[in-house]
Design a protein around this motif. Structure first.
Motif, mmCIF file in Angstrom:
data_model
loop_
_atom_site.group_PDB
_atom_site.id
_atom_site.type_symbol
_atom_site.label_atom_id
_atom_site.label_comp_id
_atom_site.label_asym_id
_atom_site.label_seq_id
_atom_site.Cartn_x
_atom_site.Cartn_y
_atom_site.Cartn_z
ATOM 1 N N UNK A 117 0.853 -1.186 0.000
ATOM 2 C CA UNK A 117 0.000 0.000 0.000
ATOM 3 C C UNK A 117 0.889 1.235 0.000
ATOM 4 N N UNK A 118 0.758 2.005 -1.052
ATOM 5 C CA UNK A 118 1.615 3.177 -1.226
ATOM 6 C C UNK A 118 1.134 4.334 -0.350
ATOM 7 N N UNK A 119 1.999 5.301 -0.167
ATOM 8 C CA UNK A 119 1.708 6.449 0.689
ATOM 9 C C UNK A 119 0.537 7.278 0.167
ATOM 10 N N UNK A 120 -0.102 7.971 1.074
ATOM 11 C CA UNK A 120 -1.176 8.893 0.737
ATOM 12 C C UNK A 120 -0.673 10.310 0.971
ATOM 13 N N UNK A 121 -0.802 11.140 -0.041
ATOM 14 C CA UNK A 121 -0.474 12.553 0.119
ATOM 15 C C UNK A 121 -1.753 13.284 0.510
ATOM 16 N N UNK A 122 -1.840 13.660 1.751
ATOM 17 C CA UNK A 122 -3.034 14.324 2.253
ATOM 18 C C UNK A 122 -2.924 15.819 1.993
ATOM 19 N N UNK A 123 -3.926 16.340 1.302
ATOM 20 C CA UNK A 123 -3.934 17.754 0.937
ATOM 21 C C UNK A 123 -5.115 18.454 1.590
ATOM 22 N N UNK A 124 -4.895 19.714 1.917
ATOM 23 C CA UNK A 124 -5.979 20.538 2.441
ATOM 24 C C UNK A 124 -5.700 21.975 2.010
ATOM 25 N N UNK A 125 -6.646 22.534 1.300
ATOM 26 C CA UNK A 125 -6.414 23.875 0.779
ATOM 27 C C UNK A 125 -5.260 23.921 -0.195
ATOM 28 N N UNK A 126 -5.016 22.805 -0.862
ATOM 29 C CA UNK A 126 -3.944 22.739 -1.847
ATOM 30 C C UNK A 126 -2.571 22.504 -1.262
ATOM 31 N N UNK A 127 -2.479 22.414 0.066
ATOM 32 C CA UNK A 127 -1.182 22.223 0.703
ATOM 33 C C UNK A 127 -1.109 20.842 1.338
ATOM 34 N N UNK A 128 0.058 20.206 1.213
ATOM 35 C CA UNK A 128 0.242 18.869 1.763
ATOM 36 C C UNK A 128 0.416 18.937 3.278
ATOM 37 N N UNK A 129 -0.189 17.979 3.963
ATOM 38 C CA UNK A 129 -0.099 17.894 5.418
ATOM 39 C C UNK A 129 0.982 16.886 5.776
#
Length: 552
Positions: A363-375
């Protein structure tokens, strides 16, 4: 695929009439171009030698026999060196509605896995902190895979492995004790390696509320054990609740410590030693993984007597096989890809075929975004978005669907803002709305006093538009999709299918009027077709652990 099975049956009878056995290399599959029909087969080419005739001549004979077999085939053409291109009559596809509505919740189920016991182990995060979004993707994949396998007839058990005996748990205990002393105003030195999240402070405060300053009077090792046990229980309780809120359940929670207590590790070591696959050297105990293609042998017990993770993993998998499972499925983070060959060697050493008995899903990583910015996410540093926070913000439906929207070993960008949008650009909304749209049509029909007639062959014969046939053919593919997802251990195939089906339904709605179709029989036929679509959408969403709402 009902069409594939039906055509094969017709071909087998046609060949038997010519005293020709079914050739093993026969293929029946959709042609590359739709204009060439529904299915194409090379049977005449691979059976020509048996028939002692040219492939095209045999193809012509088979063509005549197929066309004389009944009304299910609209056309059979001979192409190229001897391919047969087959087009089914609309009546064949129209029966898909009867099949779907007749089976209901059971439509799509099969028994390809009957008699095979599978264990799916997933999440298995160390109870050292709350689950983060990366764990959530593994949870969605594991839980949905178990659902798909059960739908395909496998006997499935799910399990969470609790690493409660390793170094990380000692660090957790030390981290809580550090914060405990700090909160009580004791002079402390910040450890080099510890968990920094606010949850550690909360756990320390709980101990203060419960025990006051009692831990300060204990030897450090004993105080650390108290902190570790308290932290493990509270964190594990939180993990179980987070997974329950995410609609994920495990039938077995398996603590690593039970392996040690039951002597399972030593039994596995003795077995490896008896097979000549393990030996003592330089005060350590080694597993001869080079005998299985590894670049070097691996340590199982360090010279100081400490077990490696690999030692516990071997004993754990050995225990699984002793419990009677035929196939073990491990779902790991993609950063463990280098560990896969070592685990395959372990399974081979245990006397099993590693290619058949062990399936590792990365299972590959998840890039979590909020408001266009990565968390940024890091459990140790305390900078992470917990799974609970994500579910609270977007809901379990949206989170699960997004986690399953791509192949598990592909990177995934998860935009929290995007999945909350009620628009057709949001894939979660797009599929769920397909179900709700059909339910809305039936509600509107009821408001107008219209009760659609039960589905019947003569009524369904009115479904002849290109859009009708597209939906009918796609409905017929759903059981194959479930079977393919089970064989490939890839639940995302169901997600892909649902997006295609939803897209076809939404296009159908814009091109073909339903309630205003005019003739009552046509209105009923179209409503029953869309009812069948809703059944399949609901069944597919259930395999993903996503709800199928009636209203949105």
């Amino acid at each position: 695929m009902r069409a594939t099975d039906h055509l094969r049956g017709l071909l087998e009878r046609a060949l038997a009439g010519l005293a020709i056995a079914w050739p093993e290399k026969t293929t029946i599959e959709p042609p590359r171009e739709r204009a060439h029909g529904d299915l194409a087969t090379n049977v005449a080419m691979v059976a020509a030698k048996q028939a002692r005739t040219a492939p095209r001549q045999l193809a012509e004979k088979l063509r005549e026999t197929l066309l004389a077999s009944g009304t299910d085939l609209a056309a059979v053409e001979v192409a190229g060196p001897g391919f047969l291109n087959v087009t089914f009559a609309p009546a064949f596809w129209q029966r898909s509605v009867l099949e779907v509505l007749g089976a209901g919740d059971g439509y799509g189920r099969c028994d390809i896995g009957r008699g095979t016991r599978v264990q799916v182990e997933y999440v298995s995060a160390n109870p050292t902190g709350p689950l983060h979004i990366g764990h959530g993707r593994g949870a969605a994949v594991g839980d949905s895979l178990a659902r798909v396998l059960r739908a395909a007839g496998y006997d499935v058990a799910t399990e969470y492995y609790i690493n409660d005996a390793g170094r990380q748990m000692r660090i957790l205990g030390q981290s809580i004790l550090y914060r405990y002393r700090e909160l009580l105003g004791e002079p402390v030195t910040e450890p080099e390696d510890y968990y920094r999240g606010d949850y550690v402070k909360d756990l320390a405060q709980e101990l203060i509320d419960r025990d006051g300053r009692l831990l300060l009077e204990m030897p450090e090792e004993a105080a650390t054990d108290v902190c570790r046990l308290h932290g493990e229980k509270r964190i594990l309780d939180g993990i179980k609740q987070d997974l329950a809120d995410f609609r994920v359940g495990h039938e077995v929670w398996f603590p690593e410590s039970t392996l040690l207590a039951a002597g399972a590790v030593e039994r596995t070591f003795d077995d490896l030693r008896a097979k000549g696959l393990a030996y003592d050297k330089d005060g350590a105990f080694w597993f001869a993984t080079t005998q299985f293609g590894d670049d070097k042998d691996r340590v199982l017990v360090k010279s100081g007597g400490e077990l490696t993770y690999f030692a516990s993993d071997i004993a754990y998998h050995d225990d699984k096989f002793h419990r009677g499972f035929d196939i073990l499925v491990d779902i790991w983070g993609a950063d463990h890809h280098g560990y896969v060959p070592r685990m395959k060697a372990c399974v081979a050493a245990l006397g099993r075929d590693p290619e058949k008995s062990l399936k590792v899903i990365l299972v590959q990583l998840v890039n979590l975004l909020k408001g266009g910015e990565q968390i940024a996410m890091s459990t140790r540093a305390g900078k992470f978005e917990t799974l609970a926070d994500v579910v609270a913000e977007v809901g379990a439906d949206a989170a699960r669907f997004m986690f399953l929207s791509r192949k598990s070993d592909s990177h995934l960008d998860f935009d929290l803002d995007a999945v909350k949008q009620k628009s057709m650009e949001n894939p979660v909304y797009y599929v769920q709305y397909a179900h709700a749209r059909v339910k809305s049509l039936f509600a509107k029909a009821a408001e107008r006093g219209f009760d659609p007639a039960p589905a019947a062959a003569d009524m369904l014969a009115l479904l002849t538009t290109p859009e009708d046939l597209e939906l009918l053919k796609l409905l017929e593919q759903y059981p194959d999709t479930v079977a393919a997802a089970a064989r490939a251990f890839s639940p995302h195939l169901v997600s892909f299918y649902l997006r295609e089906l939803a897209g076809r339904l939404h296009r159908y709605y814009t091109v073909n009027p339903v309630l205003t179709a005019g003739d009552d029989a046509l209105v009923s036929a179209r409503l029953r077709l869309l009812e069948a679509v809703a059944v399949v959408v609901g069944n597919g969403l259930s395999l993903l652990g996503v709800s199928a709402p009636d209203k949105m």
